[in-house]
Design an enzyme around this catalytic site. Structure first.
Site, PDB file in Angstrom:
ATOM      1  N   VAL A 140       0.861  -1.179   0.000  1.00 28.50           N
ATOM      2  CA  VAL A 140       0.000   0.000   0.000  1.00 28.50           C
ATOM      3  C   VAL A 140       0.900   1.231   0.000  1.00 28.50           C
ATOM      4  O   VAL A 140       1.781   1.364   0.855  1.00 28.50           O
ATOM      5  CB  VAL A 140      -0.927   0.011   1.228  1.00 28.50           C
ATOM      6  CG1 VAL A 140      -1.823   1.251   1.192  1.00 28.50           C
ATOM      7  CG2 VAL A 140      -1.773  -1.253   1.269  1.00 28.50           C
ATOM      8  N   LYS A 141       0.688   2.127  -0.953  1.00 35.40           N
ATOM      9  CA  LYS A 141       1.530   3.317  -1.072  1.00 35.40           C
ATOM     10  C   LYS A 141       0.997   4.443  -0.186  1.00 35.40           C
ATOM     11  O   LYS A 141      -0.173   4.811  -0.260  1.00 35.40           O
ATOM     12  CB  LYS A 141       1.592   3.788  -2.532  1.00 35.40           C
ATOM     13  CG  LYS A 141       2.351   2.837  -3.428  1.00 35.40           C
ATOM     14  CD  LYS A 141       2.358   3.292  -4.892  1.00 35.40           C
ATOM     15  CE  LYS A 141       3.391   4.359  -5.131  1.00 35.40           C
ATOM     16  NZ  LYS A 141       3.524   4.660  -6.579  1.00 35.40           N
TER      17      LYS A 141
END
Length: 376
Positions: A140-141
Protein backbone atom coordinates in the site's frame (compact mmCIF):
# COMPACT_ATOMS: atom_id res chain seq x y z
CA UNK A 1 23.07 -14.72 -22.48
CA UNK A 2 21.18 -12.56 -20.03
CA UNK A 3 19.99 -9.13 -21.09
CA UNK A 4 20.87 -5.98 -19.09
CA UNK A 5 17.58 -6.05 -17.15
CA UNK A 6 18.28 -9.60 -16.00
CA UNK A 7 21.83 -8.57 -15.12
CA UNK A 8 20.42 -5.95 -12.74
CA UNK A 9 18.79 -8.80 -10.83
CA UNK A 10 22.11 -10.64 -10.74
CA UNK A 11 23.65 -7.47 -9.24
CA UNK A 12 21.06 -7.51 -6.45
CA UNK A 13 18.70 -4.84 -7.79
CA UNK A 14 15.06 -5.69 -8.45
CA UNK A 15 13.50 -4.37 -11.67
CA UNK A 16 9.94 -3.12 -11.27
CA UNK A 17 7.64 -1.64 -13.89
CA UNK A 18 6.13 1.78 -13.22
CA UNK A 19 3.01 1.09 -15.24
CA UNK A 20 -0.12 -1.03 -15.25
CA UNK A 21 -3.17 -1.36 -17.45
CA UNK A 22 -5.73 -3.95 -18.48
CA UNK A 23 -4.08 -4.64 -21.85
CA UNK A 24 -0.75 -5.50 -20.19
CA UNK A 25 -2.53 -7.94 -17.89
CA UNK A 26 -4.80 -9.57 -20.46
CA UNK A 27 -2.39 -9.99 -23.38
CA UNK A 28 0.37 -11.70 -21.46
CA UNK A 29 2.61 -8.63 -21.47
CA UNK A 30 3.30 -8.76 -17.75
CA UNK A 31 4.05 -12.49 -17.78
CA UNK A 32 6.47 -11.93 -20.67
CA UNK A 33 8.36 -9.25 -18.73
CA UNK A 34 8.56 -11.58 -15.74
CA UNK A 35 9.82 -14.51 -17.82
CA UNK A 36 12.16 -12.70 -20.20
CA UNK A 37 13.42 -9.71 -18.19
CA UNK A 38 13.26 -10.96 -14.62
CA UNK A 39 10.66 -8.37 -13.66
CA UNK A 40 9.92 -8.53 -9.95
CA UNK A 41 7.25 -5.90 -9.30
CA UNK A 42 4.77 -3.32 -10.52
CA UNK A 43 3.92 0.16 -9.24
CA UNK A 44 0.86 2.27 -9.93
CA UNK A 45 -0.32 5.79 -9.14
CA UNK A 46 -3.30 8.00 -10.04
CA UNK A 47 -1.52 9.34 -13.15
CA UNK A 48 -0.99 5.83 -14.48
CA UNK A 49 -4.60 4.81 -13.85
CA UNK A 50 -5.88 8.06 -15.37
CA UNK A 51 -4.15 7.23 -18.65
CA UNK A 52 -5.02 3.55 -18.51
CA UNK A 53 -8.74 3.99 -17.87
CA UNK A 54 -9.31 7.24 -19.72
CA UNK A 55 -7.65 6.23 -22.98
CA UNK A 56 -8.74 3.40 -25.26
CA UNK A 57 -11.46 0.80 -24.76
CA UNK A 58 -9.83 -1.91 -22.63
CA UNK A 59 -11.98 -1.06 -19.60
CA UNK A 60 -15.28 -0.59 -21.42
CA UNK A 61 -16.65 -4.08 -20.82
CA UNK A 62 -15.83 -3.94 -17.14
CA UNK A 63 -17.43 -0.51 -16.81
CA UNK A 64 -20.54 -1.83 -18.55
CA UNK A 65 -20.69 -4.76 -16.12
CA UNK A 66 -20.29 -2.45 -13.12
CA UNK A 67 -23.11 -0.26 -14.40
CA UNK A 68 -25.29 -3.36 -14.71
CA UNK A 69 -24.57 -4.05 -11.04
CA UNK A 70 -25.87 -0.59 -10.15
CA UNK A 71 -22.47 1.01 -9.53
CA UNK A 72 -22.80 4.51 -10.89
CA UNK A 73 -20.44 6.65 -8.79
CA UNK A 74 -17.12 7.45 -10.50
CA UNK A 75 -15.01 6.88 -7.38
CA UNK A 76 -16.63 3.51 -6.73
CA UNK A 77 -16.19 2.40 -10.33
CA UNK A 78 -12.55 3.52 -10.43
CA UNK A 79 -11.74 1.64 -7.25
CA UNK A 80 -13.36 -1.54 -8.55
CA UNK A 81 -11.35 -1.30 -11.77
CA UNK A 82 -8.10 -0.54 -9.94
CA UNK A 83 -8.52 -3.31 -7.40
CA UNK A 84 -9.22 -5.82 -10.19
CA UNK A 85 -6.02 -4.77 -11.97
CA UNK A 86 -3.97 -4.89 -8.80
CA UNK A 87 -5.29 -8.34 -7.90
CA UNK A 88 -4.53 -9.66 -11.38
CA UNK A 89 -1.02 -8.21 -11.31
CA UNK A 90 -0.44 -9.64 -7.82
CA UNK A 91 -1.60 -13.07 -8.98
CA UNK A 92 0.70 -12.96 -12.02
CA UNK A 93 3.59 -11.93 -9.76
CA UNK A 94 2.74 -14.52 -7.09
CA UNK A 95 5.22 -17.11 -8.44
CA UNK A 96 7.96 -14.47 -8.08
CA UNK A 97 6.81 -13.74 -4.53
CA UNK A 98 6.74 -17.43 -3.62
CA UNK A 99 10.13 -18.16 -5.21
CA UNK A 100 11.64 -15.24 -3.26
CA UNK A 101 10.00 -16.45 -0.04
CA UNK A 102 8.10 -13.16 0.20
CA UNK A 103 11.08 -10.91 -0.47
CA UNK A 104 9.84 -9.64 -3.86
CA UNK A 105 7.07 -9.99 -6.41
CA UNK A 106 5.01 -7.02 -5.23
CA UNK A 107 2.42 -4.73 -6.74
CA UNK A 108 1.66 -1.29 -5.28
CA UNK A 109 -1.66 0.53 -4.88
CA UNK A 110 -1.83 4.09 -3.62
CA UNK A 111 -4.11 5.48 -0.95
CA UNK A 112 -6.14 8.46 -2.09
CA UNK A 113 -3.85 11.46 -2.67
CA UNK A 114 -6.53 13.61 -1.09
CA UNK A 115 -5.48 12.07 2.25
CA UNK A 116 -1.80 13.02 2.05
CA UNK A 117 -2.07 15.36 5.06
CA UNK A 118 -4.52 13.21 7.03
CA UNK A 119 -2.83 10.49 9.12
CA UNK A 120 -6.02 8.93 10.45
CA UNK A 121 -7.69 8.98 7.05
CA UNK A 122 -4.62 7.38 5.48
CA UNK A 123 -4.62 4.58 8.06
CA UNK A 124 -8.32 3.88 7.52
CA UNK A 125 -7.96 3.88 3.73
CA UNK A 126 -4.84 1.69 3.78
CA UNK A 127 -6.52 -0.88 6.00
CA UNK A 128 -9.52 -0.96 3.67
CA UNK A 129 -7.42 -1.37 0.52
CA UNK A 130 -5.26 -4.05 2.14
CA UNK A 131 -8.39 -6.01 2.98
CA UNK A 132 -10.12 -5.37 -0.36
CA UNK A 133 -7.18 -6.56 -2.48
CA UNK A 134 -6.54 -9.51 -0.21
CA UNK A 135 -3.11 -10.45 -1.56
CA UNK A 136 0.04 -10.89 0.57
CA UNK A 137 2.20 -9.37 -2.18
CA UNK A 138 0.42 -6.02 -2.10
CA UNK A 139 2.26 -2.88 -1.04
CA UNK A 140 0.00 0.00 0.00
CA UNK A 141 1.53 3.32 -1.07
CA UNK A 142 1.60 6.06 1.55
CA UNK A 143 3.12 9.50 0.88
CA UNK A 144 6.21 10.59 2.80
CA UNK A 145 4.56 13.56 4.49
CA UNK A 146 4.48 14.38 8.20
CA UNK A 147 1.06 12.73 8.39
CA UNK A 148 2.40 9.82 6.37
CA UNK A 149 5.14 9.11 8.93
CA UNK A 150 2.54 8.59 11.64
CA UNK A 151 0.41 6.41 9.39
CA UNK A 152 3.39 4.26 8.37
CA UNK A 153 4.29 3.47 11.96
CA UNK A 154 0.71 2.41 12.70
CA UNK A 155 0.23 0.35 9.53
CA UNK A 156 3.54 -1.50 9.72
CA UNK A 157 2.71 -2.13 13.34
CA UNK A 158 -0.36 -4.01 12.08
CA UNK A 159 1.65 -6.11 9.63
CA UNK A 160 0.62 -4.21 6.48
CA UNK A 161 3.19 -3.91 3.67
CA UNK A 162 3.95 -0.27 2.87
CA UNK A 163 5.57 1.50 -0.08
CA UNK A 164 6.45 5.01 1.08
CA UNK A 165 6.28 7.38 -1.86
CA UNK A 166 7.33 10.97 -2.61
CA UNK A 167 10.67 10.87 -0.79
CA UNK A 168 13.20 13.45 -1.94
CA UNK A 169 15.26 14.48 1.09
CA UNK A 170 17.68 12.51 3.27
CA UNK A 171 15.92 13.84 6.37
CA UNK A 172 12.57 12.53 5.12
CA UNK A 173 14.07 9.14 4.31
CA UNK A 174 15.47 8.84 7.84
CA UNK A 175 12.07 9.74 9.31
CA UNK A 176 10.43 7.05 7.17
CA UNK A 177 13.05 4.47 8.12
CA UNK A 178 12.41 5.28 11.80
CA UNK A 179 8.64 4.90 11.33
CA UNK A 180 9.09 1.55 9.57
CA UNK A 181 11.47 0.24 12.24
CA UNK A 182 9.22 1.37 15.09
CA UNK A 183 6.28 -0.28 13.37
CA UNK A 184 8.14 -3.58 13.08
CA UNK A 185 9.09 -3.40 16.75
CA UNK A 186 5.45 -2.84 17.70
CA UNK A 187 4.32 -5.72 15.48
CA UNK A 188 6.94 -8.02 16.99
CA UNK A 189 5.97 -7.01 20.53
CA UNK A 190 2.36 -7.90 19.71
CA UNK A 191 3.40 -11.38 18.63
CA UNK A 192 3.45 -10.74 14.89
CA UNK A 193 5.80 -12.44 12.43
CA UNK A 194 8.02 -9.59 11.23
CA UNK A 195 9.39 -11.86 8.48
CA UNK A 196 6.09 -11.48 6.64
CA UNK A 197 6.13 -7.65 6.55
CA UNK A 198 7.64 -5.97 3.50
CA UNK A 199 8.44 -2.34 2.83
CA UNK A 200 10.17 -0.04 0.38
CA UNK A 201 11.09 3.63 0.59
CA UNK A 202 10.57 5.26 -2.82
CA UNK A 203 13.26 7.89 -3.29
CA UNK A 204 12.54 10.12 -6.30
CA UNK A 205 15.44 11.04 -8.54
CA UNK A 206 15.01 12.87 -11.85
CA UNK A 207 12.51 15.42 -10.51
CA UNK A 208 15.29 16.81 -8.29
CA UNK A 209 17.62 17.38 -11.24
CA UNK A 210 14.79 18.97 -13.22
CA UNK A 211 14.37 21.66 -10.57
CA UNK A 212 18.04 22.10 -9.70
CA UNK A 213 19.05 22.27 -13.37
CA UNK A 214 16.37 24.90 -13.96
CA UNK A 215 17.91 27.05 -11.22
CA UNK A 216 21.38 26.52 -12.66
CA UNK A 217 20.30 27.45 -16.18
CA UNK A 218 18.57 30.61 -14.97
CA UNK A 219 21.63 31.76 -13.07
CA UNK A 220 24.01 30.95 -15.92
CA UNK A 221 21.77 32.82 -18.38
CA UNK A 222 21.81 35.82 -16.01
CA UNK A 223 25.62 35.87 -16.13
CA UNK A 224 26.27 34.48 -12.64
CA UNK A 225 29.94 34.76 -11.70
CA UNK A 226 29.91 31.09 -10.65
CA UNK A 227 28.58 29.94 -14.02
CA UNK A 228 31.30 27.34 -14.62
CA UNK A 229 30.87 25.75 -11.19
CA UNK A 230 27.11 25.75 -11.61
CA UNK A 231 27.28 24.08 -15.02
CA UNK A 232 29.48 21.36 -13.52
CA UNK A 233 26.61 20.36 -11.21
CA UNK A 234 23.99 19.81 -13.92
CA UNK A 235 22.60 16.29 -13.76
CA UNK A 236 24.64 15.34 -10.68
CA UNK A 237 22.72 16.49 -7.61
CA UNK A 238 19.91 13.91 -7.69
CA UNK A 239 22.32 11.00 -8.13
CA UNK A 240 24.56 12.27 -5.32
CA UNK A 241 21.50 12.66 -3.08
CA UNK A 242 20.42 9.07 -3.79
CA UNK A 243 23.92 7.67 -3.19
CA UNK A 244 24.06 9.30 0.22
CA UNK A 245 20.59 7.96 1.06
CA UNK A 246 21.95 4.47 0.36
CA UNK A 247 24.87 5.15 2.69
CA UNK A 248 22.32 5.96 5.40
CA UNK A 249 20.56 2.68 4.64
CA UNK A 250 23.82 0.76 5.03
CA UNK A 251 24.39 2.41 8.41
CA UNK A 252 20.86 1.62 9.58
CA UNK A 253 21.06 -2.11 8.89
CA UNK A 254 24.24 -2.32 10.97
CA UNK A 255 22.68 -0.85 14.11
CA UNK A 256 21.97 -3.12 17.11
CA UNK A 257 18.34 -2.05 16.91
CA UNK A 258 17.97 -3.33 13.36
CA UNK A 259 20.01 -6.47 14.01
CA UNK A 260 17.58 -7.42 16.79
CA UNK A 261 14.74 -7.25 14.27
CA UNK A 262 16.75 -9.08 11.61
CA UNK A 263 17.39 -11.88 14.09
CA UNK A 264 13.60 -12.25 14.35
CA UNK A 265 13.37 -12.56 10.55
CA UNK A 266 12.68 -8.95 9.56
CA UNK A 267 13.66 -7.82 6.08
CA UNK A 268 15.12 -4.35 5.49
CA UNK A 269 12.98 -1.59 4.04
CA UNK A 270 14.64 -1.42 0.62
CA UNK A 271 15.35 1.85 -1.11
CA UNK A 272 13.43 2.11 -4.36
CA UNK A 273 14.57 4.54 -7.04
CA UNK A 274 11.51 6.23 -8.52
CA UNK A 275 11.15 8.90 -11.20
CA UNK A 276 13.97 7.24 -13.14
CA UNK A 277 12.87 8.29 -16.60
CA UNK A 278 15.26 10.89 -18.00
CA UNK A 279 13.58 14.27 -18.48
CA UNK A 280 16.48 16.17 -20.11
CA UNK A 281 17.29 14.97 -23.64
CA UNK A 282 20.90 16.07 -23.11
CA UNK A 283 21.34 13.17 -20.67
CA UNK A 284 21.52 9.46 -21.33
CA UNK A 285 18.08 7.84 -21.40
CA UNK A 286 19.36 5.30 -18.84
CA UNK A 287 21.21 7.78 -16.60
CA UNK A 288 19.10 7.14 -13.50
CA UNK A 289 19.44 3.39 -13.84
CA UNK A 290 23.14 2.97 -14.64
CA UNK A 291 24.32 5.27 -11.84
CA UNK A 292 22.23 3.74 -9.02
CA UNK A 293 22.86 -0.02 -9.20
CA UNK A 294 23.42 -1.75 -5.88
CA UNK A 295 22.34 -4.69 -3.70
CA UNK A 296 18.98 -4.77 -1.93
CA UNK A 297 17.51 -1.92 -3.97
CA UNK A 298 14.69 -1.55 -6.47
CA UNK A 299 14.49 0.53 -9.64
CA UNK A 300 10.95 1.11 -10.87
CA UNK A 301 11.09 2.16 -14.52
CA UNK A 302 8.51 3.50 -16.94
CA UNK A 303 8.18 1.27 -20.03
CA UNK A 304 10.30 3.57 -22.22
CA UNK A 305 13.21 3.51 -19.77
CA UNK A 306 12.92 -0.25 -19.37
CA UNK A 307 13.06 -0.71 -23.15
CA UNK A 308 16.10 1.58 -23.35
CA UNK A 309 17.97 -0.26 -20.62
CA UNK A 310 17.18 -3.64 -22.14
CA UNK A 311 18.64 -2.35 -25.40
CA UNK A 312 21.82 -0.62 -24.28
CA UNK A 313 22.08 -0.48 -20.49
CA UNK A 314 25.38 -1.29 -18.78
CA UNK A 315 25.46 -2.99 -15.41
CA UNK A 316 28.04 -2.26 -12.71
CA UNK A 317 27.65 -1.78 -8.96
CA UNK A 318 27.74 2.00 -9.19
CA UNK A 319 25.71 2.91 -6.12
CA UNK A 320 28.64 2.65 -3.74
CA UNK A 321 31.17 4.20 -6.13
CA UNK A 322 32.35 7.82 -5.79
CA UNK A 323 30.62 8.42 -2.45
CA UNK A 324 33.14 11.11 -1.51
CA UNK A 325 32.45 12.78 -4.84
CA UNK A 326 28.71 12.66 -4.08
CA UNK A 327 29.34 14.36 -0.74
CA UNK A 328 31.33 16.99 -2.59
CA UNK A 329 28.52 17.58 -5.09
CA UNK A 330 26.00 18.28 -2.31
CA UNK A 331 28.49 20.48 -0.46
CA UNK A 332 29.13 22.47 -3.64
CA UNK A 333 25.40 22.78 -4.30
CA UNK A 334 24.98 24.21 -0.80
CA UNK A 335 27.94 26.58 -1.23
CA UNK A 336 26.44 27.87 -4.46
CA UNK A 337 23.05 28.47 -2.83
CA UNK A 338 21.04 25.98 -4.88
CA UNK A 339 18.87 25.25 -1.81
CA UNK A 340 18.40 21.50 -2.19
CA UNK A 341 16.43 21.49 1.07
CA UNK A 342 13.92 23.99 -0.29
CA UNK A 343 13.71 22.15 -3.60
CA UNK A 344 12.94 18.82 -1.93
CA UNK A 345 10.30 20.39 0.35
CA UNK A 346 8.60 21.97 -2.65
CA UNK A 347 8.75 18.70 -4.58
CA UNK A 348 6.77 16.91 -1.87
CA UNK A 349 4.10 19.62 -2.00
CA UNK A 350 4.11 19.58 -5.79
CA UNK A 351 4.00 15.78 -5.86
CA UNK A 352 0.94 15.65 -3.64
CA UNK A 353 -0.74 18.24 -5.87
CA UNK A 354 0.22 16.39 -9.06
CA UNK A 355 -1.31 13.17 -7.77
CA UNK A 356 -4.41 15.01 -6.55
CA UNK A 357 -4.78 16.67 -9.95
CA UNK A 358 -4.35 13.28 -11.62
CA UNK A 359 -7.04 11.86 -9.34
CA UNK A 360 -9.34 14.71 -10.39
CA UNK A 361 -8.69 13.93 -14.07
CA UNK A 362 -9.13 10.24 -13.39
CA UNK A 363 -12.59 10.75 -11.93
CA UNK A 364 -13.52 12.98 -14.88
CA UNK A 365 -12.36 10.25 -17.27
CA UNK A 366 -14.39 7.60 -15.42
CA UNK A 367 -17.48 9.83 -15.45
CA UNK A 368 -17.02 10.29 -19.19
CA UNK A 369 -16.75 6.53 -19.69
CA UNK A 370 -19.85 5.97 -17.57
CA UNK A 371 -21.78 8.50 -19.65
CA UNK A 372 -20.65 6.84 -22.88
CA UNK A 373 -21.67 3.38 -21.64
CA UNK A 374 -25.08 4.65 -20.54
CA UNK A 375 -25.60 6.23 -23.93
CA UNK A 376 -24.36 3.09 -25.63
Amino acid sequence: MTNPLQQLGEAGQAVWLDFIDRELLETGGLRTLIAEDGLKGVTSNPSIFEKAIGEGSHYDDRIRALLAQGRTEAAEVYEALAIADIRDAADQLRPVYDAANGADGFVSLEVSPYLALDAEGTVTEARRLWSAVGRPNLLVKVPGTEAGYRAIRTLVGEGININVTLLFALKAYLAVAEAHTAGLEAFKAAGGDVGKVAGVASFFVSRIDTQIDKKIDQRVAAGDRDADQLRALRGKVAIANAKLAYQEYLKLIETPRWKALAAAGARPQRLLWASTGTKDPAYSDVLYVETLIGPDTVNTMPPKTMDAFRDHGRVAKTLTQDVREAEGVLAEAERLGLDLGGVTRDLVTDGVKLFSDAADKLLVAVRSKLAQRRAG
